[in-house]
Design an enzyme around this catalytic site. Structure first.
Site, PDB file in Angstrom:
ATOM      1  N   GLU A 284       0.874  -1.185   0.000  1.00 15.63           N
ATOM      2  CA  GLU A 284       0.000   0.000   0.000  1.00 15.63           C
ATOM      3  C   GLU A 284       0.906   1.227   0.000  1.00 15.63           C
ATOM      4  O   GLU A 284       1.849   1.290   0.781  1.00 15.63           O
ATOM      5  CB  GLU A 284      -0.866   0.054   1.262  1.00 15.63           C
ATOM      6  CG  GLU A 284      -1.617  -1.223   1.591  1.00 15.63           C
ATOM      7  CD  GLU A 284      -2.147  -1.189   3.028  1.00 15.63           C
ATOM      8  OE1 GLU A 284      -2.503  -0.106   3.521  1.00 15.63           O
ATOM      9  OE2 GLU A 284      -2.179  -2.250   3.665  1.00 15.63           O
TER      10      GLU A 284
ATOM     11  N   ASP B 234      -7.342   8.303   0.978  1.00 14.69           N
ATOM     12  CA  ASP B 234      -7.190   7.868   2.361  1.00 14.69           C
ATOM     13  C   ASP B 234      -6.930   9.118   3.193  1.00 14.69           C
ATOM     14  O   ASP B 234      -5.788   9.548   3.346  1.00 14.69           O
ATOM     15  CB  ASP B 234      -6.039   6.868   2.476  1.00 14.69           C
ATOM     16  CG  ASP B 234      -5.950   6.278   3.879  1.00 14.69           C
ATOM     17  OD1 ASP B 234      -6.885   6.504   4.679  1.00 14.69           O
ATOM     18  OD2 ASP B 234      -4.952   5.602   4.180  1.00 14.69           O
TER      19      ASP B 234
ATOM     20  N   HIS C  28       0.132  -6.964   8.863  1.00 10.60           N
ATOM     21  CA  HIS C  28       0.082  -5.603   8.326  1.00 10.60           C
ATOM     22  C   HIS C  28       1.333  -4.878   8.817  1.00 10.60           C
ATOM     23  O   HIS C  28       1.440  -4.550   9.991  1.00 10.60           O
ATOM     24  CB  HIS C  28      -1.197  -4.943   8.849  1.00 10.60           C
ATOM     25  CG  HIS C  28      -1.482  -3.596   8.274  1.00 10.60           C
ATOM     26  ND1 HIS C  28      -1.788  -2.508   9.056  1.00 10.60           N
ATOM     27  CD2 HIS C  28      -1.530  -3.156   7.003  1.00 10.60           C
ATOM     28  CE1 HIS C  28      -2.018  -1.461   8.285  1.00 10.60           C
ATOM     29  NE2 HIS C  28      -1.857  -1.814   7.031  1.00 10.60           N
TER      30      HIS C  28
ATOM     31  N   HIS D  15       2.771   0.549   3.368  1.00 10.20           N
ATOM     32  CA  HIS D  15       2.573  -0.682   4.137  1.00 10.20           C
ATOM     33  C   HIS D  15       2.784  -1.912   3.271  1.00 10.20           C
ATOM     34  O   HIS D  15       2.617  -1.873   2.068  1.00 10.20           O
ATOM     35  CB  HIS D  15       1.161  -0.705   4.738  1.00 10.20           C
ATOM     36  CG  HIS D  15       0.896   0.429   5.688  1.00 10.20           C
ATOM     37  ND1 HIS D  15      -0.333   0.663   6.250  1.00 10.20           N
ATOM     38  CD2 HIS D  15       1.709   1.405   6.173  1.00 10.20           C
ATOM     39  CE1 HIS D  15      -0.267   1.725   7.045  1.00 10.20           C
ATOM     40  NE2 HIS D  15       0.960   2.201   6.998  1.00 10.20           N
TER      41      HIS D  15
END
Lengths: 548, 68
Positions: free
Chosen positions: A31, A138, A285, A199
């Site tokens: 990400e 985001d 994550h 990420h």
């Protein structure tokens, strides 16, 4: 057709979704939150600018580079999970009310609309792309979340595809009358007080206790920056001291383990949103990484982490317990000479390189004789990079972002006698990550042949519009390509169809990351005449791995 | 089948491989140094040409909000 880095295999059932043995192969993805400014509009609302990126890319798609799908993100996969199997057709389980349950997006959309941007069409805040990725707003950044892939090389390719999308959006905004040009940066801090993430996600078996993941990963993540940090001019979260450090992110981490991602950031993030069959998998994550421009840095970041995960799963990972991991993270980042030692609980003191060598040696010792080529390649590169860094860190500029950046900075300091406080050095740091081909310093280095590359630009362009073929991203991407009008919602583990004349929506679940592949569903897509026919075939399929 | 290993696995370019396989001819130290200096000068000239014009103002203007 993209030749991917996945393993050769006969039947897809042979491949586990997580690592088997010591291997770089497992389901993973990246990400990227891009830094964003419109230089001519210093007070522009960042949410509005980010929505321009999403809408500009949508406009590019409308012009024939792919299908436009104003696909809403389906947030229902964040509810507690039932014992669903891989591909479940859950007719009627999804109602329109579920589809509009997007508080963050709506809030952001309202902000954008308040600023008086074009009202003739709704402002898009979310796109699901033909390649299976998600491009969305985001909060205050545009974010590209890559499709799921099965190996680090493919992860690099589809991560680069995100940069390609970002550049296309920038170009579009820059050539649209009435819009002020926007610049996107693949970095992680504004060097004032704010950090934003890059990420990684790795699928791991749930049977591995989280505490075992955490104890082995903390020292690995603390030291991993020496092989893949992106480099930063300035020390401290507020840039309160002059100097250079290895990592963009290190100074923004305050905890060892925790749930947060935006405040009091932890080295190990505990968010448990598997986006897959929860009984079988976790999605690890990882929030501590720097955004990489150098493809080798990115490849090693993903590849070595996958290898350490496989060590942990086999019970073979070293656990060099650090006395103070947060402090060690900072100390290693602040020492580009790579000589600073950090204290272990057993009384030893090791450098970041020595910590990395512990893990690399453990992988080397456990590597099977018949290891696949990509696994072997990652191990070889890891070993040789550590040897290079030990000899002279500056020799690693072709493969490591922080070294390439530091070399440019030191050359300027030598030529012009600049102190670390000179704004030109801060500008070089920032402009290293500028994604514009003409302006970005990394882009310039790449064009000059000063860095090692792993993927072909033509493949990157194709990966922006084609999904990986060996994960469920294929199913998602192809549904969007084939049925743009009928797919009204999507998430990592679902597609929602609205068929003409039917009042209820149909939610197709994709909770097994290695189903929905080309080999399992390609023929189904080829044979179907329309969305209704496709769903009917999916429902009545003889193979339960494709449909219940 | 959909996937296959990329040639050379890592996708290493053939140029890079040659570099690894073929040791560079030993150049006299002085000549090598001046060659490197020339390369650095070229690079800095190129970067000079693309750097934003007012460094202090540009860097000050790069302000981001929140993030994960």
């Amino acid at each position: 057709m993209i030749v991917t880095g996945g393993r050769e295999t006969g039947q897809p059932g042979e491949l586990p979704a997580v690592g088997d043995g010591i291997s770089v192969h497992r389901v993973m993805g990246t990400e990227t939150e891009y830094g964003i400014i419109a230089p001519a509009l210093p007070s522009a609302n960042p949410t509005l600018l980010s929505s321009q990126v999403v809408n500009a890319y949508a406009a590019t798609l409308r012009e024939g580079l792919g299908n436009l799908v104003n696909t809403r993100w389906d947030y229902t996969d964040e509810t507690p999970l039932t014992d669903a199997r891989g591909f479940r057709m859950d007719r009627g389980s999804a109602h329109p009310s579920q589809l509009t349950d997007e508080p963050v997006e709506l809030t952001a959309e309202q902000i954008a609309l308040e600023r008086g941007e074009p009202a003739e069409a709704a402002v898009l805040m979310n796109l699901v792309l033909n390649n299976g990725a998600r491009l969305y707003v985001d909060h205050a950044h545009p974010e590209y979340s890559s499709p799921e892939v099965t190996n680090p090389l493919d992860a690099v390719l589809w991560d680069r595809a995100g940069d390609h999308v970002a550049v296309a959006a920038m170009d579009r905004i820059g050539t649209t009358p009435g819009f002020s040009p926007v610049i996107l940066y693949k970095n992680n801090t504004d060097n004032k007080s704010v950090s934003y993430g890059s990420h990684e996600n790795y699928l791991v078996p749930r049977r591995v206790p989280f505490s075992r993941l955490a104890e082995a990963l903390i020292p690995f993540f603390v030291s991993r920056q020496v092989i893949c940090g992106a480099g930063r001019v300035g020390l401290g979260p507020l840039n309160q001291e002059a100097g250079f450090q290895i990592s963009q992110r290190a100074d923004f981490f305050e905890n060892e383990i925790g749930l947060e991602t935006t405040v009091r950031r932890p080295i190990i993030n505990t968010r448990d949103e598997p986006h897959a069959v929860a009984e079988k998998y976790r999605r690890l994550h990882v929030i501590i990484g720097d955004a990489n421009l150098n493809e080798v840095s990115n490849y090693l970041k993903l590849g070595t982490t996958a290898l350490v995960l496989s060590l942990i799963e086999q019970g073979l990972a070293p656990v060099p317990e650090l006395e103070d991991p947060v402090e060690a993270l900072r100390a290693i980042s602040h020492d580009p000479s790579l000589t600073v030692e950090v204290r272990l609980r057993d009384g030893r003191s090791l450098t970041g390189l020595q910590l990395q060598e512990l893990y690399c040696d453990a992988v080397t010792a456990a590597l099977p004789a018949d290891a696949d080529r990509q696994t072997r390649d990652v191990v070889d590169r890891w070993q040789s990079l550590l040897a290079t860094l030990r000899r002279d860190p500056m020799e690693a500029a072709r493969a490591v972002d922080w070294v390439a950046k530091l070399k440019v900075l030191e050359a300027y300091r030598t030529r012009d006698g600049l102190a670390w406080t000179d704004p030109r050095l801060a500008l070089i740091d920032l402009q290293y990550a500028d994604l514009r081909p003409a302006k970005g310093i990394y882009q310039r280095l790449a064009r000059r042949g000063d860095v090692d590359l792993l993927v072909e630009p033509a493949d990157v362009a194709r990966a922006a519009v084609e999904p990986p073929r060996d994960t469920r991203a294929y199913f998602r991407g192809r549904c969007i390509a084939e049925y743009p009008a009928e797919v009204v919602g999507a998430s990592w583990d679902s597609l929602i169809f609205e068929l003409p004349g039917e009042r209820r929506l149909q939610r197709v679940q994709t909770r097994e990351p290695l189903r929905g592949t080309e080999s399992l569903t390609g023929a189904l897509f080829d044979a179907a005449t329309d969305a209704e026919d496709f769903l009917a075939r999916l429902l009545s399929g003889p193979d339960r791995r494709v449909a219940p | 089948m959909a996937t296959q290993d990329r040639k050379n696995t890592g996708g290493t370019s053939s140029a890079e491989e040659e570099d690894l396989d073929t040791p560079a001819p030993a150049a006299p130290a002085a000549a090598q140094d001046s060659g490197q200096t020339q390369g650095v000068d070229d690079l800095l000239d190129e970067i000079d040409g693309v750097l934003e014009s007012n460094a202090e103002e540009f860097v000050r203007g790069f302000v981001q909000k929140g993030g994960q």
